[in-house]
Design an enzyme around this catalytic site. Structure first.
Site, PDB file in Angstrom:
ATOM      1  CG  LEU A   1       7.533 -48.938 -66.574  1.00 43.01           C
ATOM      2  CD1 LEU A   1       8.786 -48.250 -66.287  1.00 43.01           C
ATOM      3  CD2 LEU A   1       6.402 -47.856 -66.930  1.00 43.01           C
ATOM      4  CG  ASP A   2       5.083 -51.758 -72.785  1.00 44.16           C
ATOM      5  OD1 ASP A   2       4.348 -52.734 -72.115  1.00 44.16           O
ATOM      6  OD2 ASP A   2       4.374 -51.061 -73.650  1.00 44.16           O
ATOM      7  CE  LYS A   3      13.604 -56.399 -75.201  1.00 43.18           C
ATOM      8  NZ  LYS A   3      13.638 -57.498 -76.244  1.00 43.18           N
TER       9      LYS A   3
ATOM     10  NE  ARG B   1       4.043 -49.653 -77.375  1.00 41.12           N
ATOM     11  CZ  ARG B   1       4.537 -50.799 -77.559  1.00 41.12           C
ATOM     12  NH1 ARG B   1       4.846 -51.686 -76.576  1.00 41.12           N
ATOM     13  NH2 ARG B   1       4.954 -51.186 -78.777  1.00 41.12           N
TER      14      ARG B   1
END
Length: 329
Positions: free
Chosen positions: A132-134, A242
């Protein structure tokens, strides 16, 4: 590199003069078969070399440093001998990368799991089968054995097309899509000018995202201003949700990378909702659902995660800004 011997001498001495490397380092390279004299591999550091002889030295790239264990708290949802499921908080990077060698989920997992952590994912990504993204919160599964890593990797590579894998996300977006549900099927590749970003590009890798409206929210003017979508991935590209939602014309609230032009939309919200958006400081994306086949037992396991505090506050503020509409399934 290829050099010529400058005098009759031992191989390790000649290379030390010509390369500046230490004798200890050169001895290890010679013993490893990385040195050839006159096209013949030499494994004896004391081998006598005639002046003018051609010496070829191969210096392998340095091995990546293994991440160190760090006592970082983990929100553990489930753990057994094969897997560990965690609820990742915002701000936590999944694995070490350039400029971020510490403070990652991998550092925390090494401290928690110790020697049992799978190394099949590589030195810097032990046990990691997806990421997962930060600043994306939510559920992740990590393999604790090589067998579990292979089995989970196969499931994530299939993306649930023929198997039981399920991955669900909640996404708060600007505006309201015209249809109650839909699919974005658009290839994704690196942005041609900003290499840290991804973009929809012809010739990119296949990417498919399914979405459905859960709730819609009105602005202070009574017009539709935002929506909560449920998203499901059919592929797993970097920044996929996104990028796809921005491509749809409804970028994530708080996404400074893919939705900066929509910041003015916040001015149409009620004051409390505006404050919630300002306080967010991240993209409003949460991995709330994760299901997979257990790599050892074969049993299907499914986990759900409630919205974290910042997104729950955003939801309450958006609801309070005007009558919300709950989508009918």
């Amino acid at each position: 590199m290829t050099v010529a011997a400058d005098a009759d001498d031992r191989l390790d001495r000649i290379l030390a003069r010509l390369t500046g490397l230490s004798r200890t380092r050169l001895k290890a390279l010679i013993l490893a078969g990385e040195v050839a004299v006159a096209a013949r591999t030499i494994r004896d550091p004391g081998h006598r070399v005639n002046a003018g002889a051609t010496i070829a030295l191969q210096i392998p790239p340095p091995e990546p440093a293994a991440p160190a264990a760090e006592a970082i708290p983990l929100a553990i949802v489930h753990e057994d001998a094969s897997v560990i499921v965690i609820d990742k908080p915002r701000g936590l990077v999944v694995h070490p990368a350039a400029g971020k060698a510490t403070g990652t989920l991998v550092n925390a997992l090494i401290a928690h799991c110790g020697a049992s952590l799978s190394g099949i994912g590589g030195v810097k990504r032990p046990g990691i089968v997806h990421r997962l993204d930060k600043d994306t919160t939510g559920l992740m599964v990590v393999a604790k054995t090589d067998r579990a890593h292979r089995a989970l990797s196969a499931q994530f590579a299939d993306h649930g097309r023929t198997g039981p894998l399920t991955r669900g996300y909640f996404a708060f977006v600007w505006g309201v899509p015209e249809r109650p549900r839909g699919t974005v099927a658009a290839p994704i590749d690196r942005h041609p000018h900003a290499r840290e970003r991804m973009a929809v590009r012809a010739g990119g890798r296949e990417a498919v995202t399914h979405w459905e409206i859960i709730e819609t929210y009105q602005g202070s003017d009574g017009k539709p201003a935002a929506a909560l979508l449920a998203c499901r991935l059919e592929t797993g590209r970097t920044h996929q949700i996104r990028v796809h939602l921005a491509h749809l014309g409804h970028p994530l609230i708080g996404d400074a990378t893919y939705g900066p032009g929509f910041r003015t939309k916040a001015g149409k919200l009620a004051p409390a909702a505006q404050r919630a958006v300002e306080a967010l400081e991240r993209q409003a994306l949460h991995a709330h659902l994760l299901g997979f086949e257990h790599p050892e037992t074969g049993a299907f396991m499914e986990f759900r995660s409630e919205l974290p505090d910042d997104l729950a506050r955003l939801r309450r503020a958006l609801r309070a800004g005007g009558p919300e509409r709950v989508a009918k399934n």
